[in-house]
Design a protein around this motif. Structure first.
Motif, mmCIF file in Angstrom:
data_model
loop_
_atom_site.group_PDB
_atom_site.id
_atom_site.type_symbol
_atom_site.label_atom_id
_atom_site.label_comp_id
_atom_site.label_asym_id
_atom_site.label_seq_id
_atom_site.Cartn_x
_atom_site.Cartn_y
_atom_site.Cartn_z
ATOM 1 N N LYS A 104 1.765 10.241 -7.912
ATOM 2 C CA LYS A 104 2.119 9.664 -6.614
ATOM 3 C C LYS A 104 3.487 8.990 -6.671
ATOM 4 O O LYS A 104 4.282 9.102 -5.725
ATOM 5 C CB LYS A 104 1.047 8.674 -6.151
ATOM 6 N N LEU A 105 3.791 8.316 -7.769
ATOM 7 C CA LEU A 105 5.098 7.680 -7.918
ATOM 8 C C LEU A 105 6.222 8.717 -7.974
ATOM 9 O O LEU A 105 7.300 8.508 -7.406
ATOM 10 C CB LEU A 105 5.121 6.782 -9.159
ATOM 11 N N LEU A 153 10.693 12.054 -2.536
ATOM 12 C CA LEU A 153 10.878 11.908 -1.093
ATOM 13 C C LEU A 153 11.789 10.740 -0.726
ATOM 14 O O LEU A 153 12.063 10.516 0.446
ATOM 15 C CB LEU A 153 9.519 11.718 -0.410
ATOM 16 N N ALA A 154 12.242 10.014 -1.745
ATOM 17 C CA ALA A 154 13.104 8.843 -1.555
ATOM 18 C C ALA A 154 12.464 7.823 -0.618
ATOM 19 O O ALA A 154 13.135 7.242 0.234
ATOM 20 C CB ALA A 154 14.484 9.258 -1.069
ATOM 21 N N LEU A 155 11.156 7.634 -0.780
ATOM 22 C CA LEU A 155 10.460 6.630 0.016
ATOM 23 C C LEU A 155 10.777 5.249 -0.548
ATOM 24 O O LEU A 155 10.606 5.014 -1.740
ATOM 25 C CB LEU A 155 8.943 6.859 -0.021
ATOM 26 N N ASN A 156 11.228 4.380 0.282
ATOM 27 C CA ASN A 156 11.562 3.029 -0.147
ATOM 28 C C ASN A 156 10.373 2.124 0.153
ATOM 29 O O ASN A 156 10.398 1.354 1.109
ATOM 30 C CB ASN A 156 12.822 2.549 0.571
ATOM 31 N N ASP A 157 9.333 2.250 -0.652
ATOM 32 C CA ASP A 157 8.104 1.524 -0.403
ATOM 33 C C ASP A 157 7.342 1.350 -1.713
ATOM 34 O O ASP A 157 7.713 1.936 -2.732
ATOM 35 C CB ASP A 157 7.248 2.286 0.614
ATOM 36 N N ASP A 158 6.302 0.544 -1.685
ATOM 37 C CA ASP A 158 5.455 0.317 -2.857
ATOM 38 C C ASP A 158 4.033 0.747 -2.541
ATOM 39 O O ASP A 158 3.587 0.633 -1.405
ATOM 40 C CB ASP A 158 5.436 -1.171 -3.234
ATOM 41 N N ILE A 159 3.331 1.191 -3.562
ATOM 42 C CA ILE A 159 1.915 1.535 -3.417
ATOM 43 C C ILE A 159 1.109 0.245 -3.511
ATOM 44 O O ILE A 159 1.260 -0.511 -4.464
ATOM 45 C CB ILE A 159 1.453 2.507 -4.521
ATOM 46 N N GLU A 160 0.242 0.022 -2.531
ATOM 47 C CA GLU A 160 -0.708 -1.090 -2.628
ATOM 48 C C GLU A 160 -1.920 -0.633 -3.419
ATOM 49 O O GLU A 160 -2.269 -1.212 -4.426
ATOM 50 C CB GLU A 160 -1.157 -1.554 -1.243
ATOM 51 N N ASP A 161 -2.579 0.395 -2.901
ATOM 52 C CA ASP A 161 -3.710 0.934 -3.625
ATOM 53 C C ASP A 161 -3.891 2.409 -3.291
ATOM 54 O O ASP A 161 -3.309 2.920 -2.340
ATOM 55 C CB ASP A 161 -5.009 0.149 -3.401
ATOM 56 N N ILE A 162 -4.672 3.065 -4.133
ATOM 57 C CA ILE A 162 -5.004 4.480 -3.976
ATOM 58 C C ILE A 162 -6.527 4.543 -3.951
ATOM 59 O O ILE A 162 -7.192 3.976 -4.817
ATOM 60 C CB ILE A 162 -4.447 5.321 -5.147
#
Length: 123
Positions: free
Chosen positions: A55-56, A62-71
């Motif tokens: 996922k990372l 995709l150059a997503l500027n975000d953080d994963i909270e949970d999966i």
């Protein structure tokens, strides 16, 4: 809160079957609790490092500027919840892994409780 206390608190969440604190860079568990004959927490935790890494990679591509909270992985009888450690107190390569018995768990409450444990955990 230390790792043992955090895992005990995670196991007190309604429906909890197993819990682990995992380093997704190495794939190694820093601690586990619960599980049993049908759920080897060491193997499950190590396997879920691949999900986090994948996922990372996708987010980076995709150059997503975000953080994963949970999966969340939803099975017919279980929830598998992966909560990445994103607090200033903790290393960013760690995640909490919680396995819940679906019929006994309240997913929204479990996510809330896991977030609270994450914010209190010192590694």
């Amino acid at each position: 809160m230390n790792i043992d206390t955090a895992l005990k608190e995670a196991m007190s969440i309604a429906g909890a079957v197993g819990a682990a604190l995992v380093d997704y860079e190495s794939g190694m568990s820093l601690g586990t609790s619960g599980g049993g004959d049908w759920l080897n927490m060491e193997i499950a935790a190590a396997g879920n490092t691949e999900i986090v890494r994948s996922k990372l990679r996708v987010m980076s591509t995709l150059a997503l500027n975000d953080d994963i909270e949970d999966i969340l992985i939803t099975l017919h009888r279980q929830y598998h919840l992966i909560r990445l450690m994103n607090t200033a107190k903790s290393r960013s390569s760690l995640f909490l892994y919680l396995v819940l018995e679906r019929d006994l768990a309240n997913l929204a409450l479990a996510r809330h409780q896991l977030k609270r444990i994450e914010s209190s955990l010192l590694v």
